[in-house]
Write an enzyme that holds these catalytic residues in place. Structure first.
Site, PDB file in Angstrom:
ATOM      1  N   LYS A   1       0.933  -1.290  -0.198  1.00  0.00           N
ATOM      2  CA  LYS A   1       0.000  -0.127   0.007  1.00  0.00           C
ATOM      3  C   LYS A   1       0.905   1.285  -0.109  1.00  0.00           C
ATOM      4  O   LYS A   1       0.428   2.285  -0.798  1.00  0.00           O
ATOM      5  CB  LYS A   1      -0.991   0.086   1.311  1.00  0.00           C
TER       6      LYS A   1
ATOM      7  N   ALA B   1      -0.571   0.983   6.235  1.00  0.00           N
ATOM      8  CA  ALA B   1      -0.807   0.296   7.368  1.00  0.00           C
ATOM      9  C   ALA B   1      -1.802  -0.995   6.857  1.00  0.00           C
ATOM     10  O   ALA B   1      -2.550  -0.912   6.023  1.00  0.00           O
ATOM     11  CB  ALA B   1      -1.282   0.891   8.352  1.00  0.00           C
ATOM     12  N   ASP B   2      -1.881  -2.096   7.463  1.00  0.00           N
ATOM     13  CA  ASP B   2      -2.730  -3.052   7.312  1.00  0.00           C
ATOM     14  C   ASP B   2      -2.727  -3.839   8.692  1.00  0.00           C
ATOM     15  O   ASP B   2      -2.169  -3.953   9.459  1.00  0.00           O
ATOM     16  CB  ASP B   2      -2.360  -3.803   6.306  1.00  0.00           C
ATOM     17  N   THR B   3      -4.240  -4.188   9.114  1.00  0.00           N
ATOM     18  CA  THR B   3      -4.676  -4.757  10.132  1.00  0.00           C
ATOM     19  C   THR B   3      -5.491  -6.137   9.660  1.00  0.00           C
ATOM     20  O   THR B   3      -6.143  -6.087   8.918  1.00  0.00           O
ATOM     21  CB  THR B   3      -5.750  -3.745  11.074  1.00  0.00           C
TER      22      THR B   3
ATOM     23  N   GLY C   1       0.261  -3.981  10.664  1.00  0.00           N
ATOM     24  CA  GLY C   1       1.729  -3.823  10.127  1.00  0.00           C
ATOM     25  C   GLY C   1       1.941  -2.505   9.438  1.00  0.00           C
ATOM     26  O   GLY C   1       0.681  -1.940   9.149  1.00  0.00           O
TER      27      GLY C   1
END
Ligand SMILES: Cc1cn([C@H]2C[C@H](O)[C@@H](COP(=O)(O)OP(=O)(O)OP(=O)(O)O)O2)c(=O)[nH]c1=O
Length: 197
Positions: A51, A68-70, A105
């Site tokens: 991203k 960011a990634d969740t 992350g």
């Protein structure tokens, strides 16, 4: 002129960054979210990198891009955003009365005086849910709140009443680990509150 760009369409991430007094622009990434690993910590770092990179490549000059990634990890499964109402119900049936982990992350892409650096990290928060009845799950799914959230719930919303306890950073569950982000940037010599000018 220096810019901070949040490479995210998530309103929660925007609110979290605003909460700590950071000035920034938003540029959502169009990168495809394909899971490349069965390890949650790798998945969230890989996706945050994809991203962030997609947005960073479109920039020039001094810039800090935050991707960011969740995801939610429950036993051997990685739960992202539910595709439909049935999947949301199924995720909540699994999470209720149990303990799961939320991984976020983050990847930082920095360009300063022509020098480019990249840093990825992740945070893990453990969340314990009280048991939920079928009726409670149905009623919660009907609010629509689960649909754009990893694991089909938002701790900051109506599902707060089902959270018995958490171990770790609350903001990490909502989508951006604020303290870790600040500390990582501090180590890189950057005060995130002053950088955007
Ligand atoms: C577990 C949990 C997740 N979430 C949200 C945070 C993220 O927005 C979302 C996980 O999906 P992500 O794919 O990480 O993010 P996104 O698609 O919303 O935004 P973008 O990819 O553009 O950055 O779930 C909550 O809001 N509360 C919670 O308690």
């Amino acid at each position: 002129m220096r810019k901070i760009i949040l490479a995210s369409a998530s309103p929660r991430r925007r609110e979290l960054l605003e909460q700590i007094g950071v000035a920034f622009d938003v540029c959502p990434s169009n990168a495809e979210e394909i899971m490349t690993s069965s390890l949650p910590r790798e998945v969230v770092q890989d996706l945050s990198r994809c991203k962030g990179r997609e947005v960073f490549e479109k920039t020039s000059g001094d810039v800090l891009v935050i991707g960011a990634d969740t995801v939610v990890a429950f036993q051997d499964s990685i739960l992202g955003k539910p595709a439909d109402v049935c999947m949301a119900r199924d995720m909540l049936e699994r999470l209720q009365g149990n303990t799961h982990q939320v991984y976020t992350g983050v990847t930082l892409f920095l360009r300063q005086d022509g020098v480019e650096t990249e840093k990825s990290f992740f945070e893990k928060t453990e969340v314990v849910f009280y048991p939920m009845s079928e009726q409670e799950i149905d009623a919660y799914v009907r609010t629509g709140e689960p649909m754009d959230k990893a694991g089909a719930y938002g701790i900051q919303g109506r599902s707060a009443v089902f959270v018995e306890k958490i171990d770790g950073d609350y903001s990490n569950v909502v989508g951006l680990p604020l303290a870790r982000l600040y500390q990582e940037l501090k180590h890189m010599g950057i005060d995130i509150k002053e950088w955007h000018s």
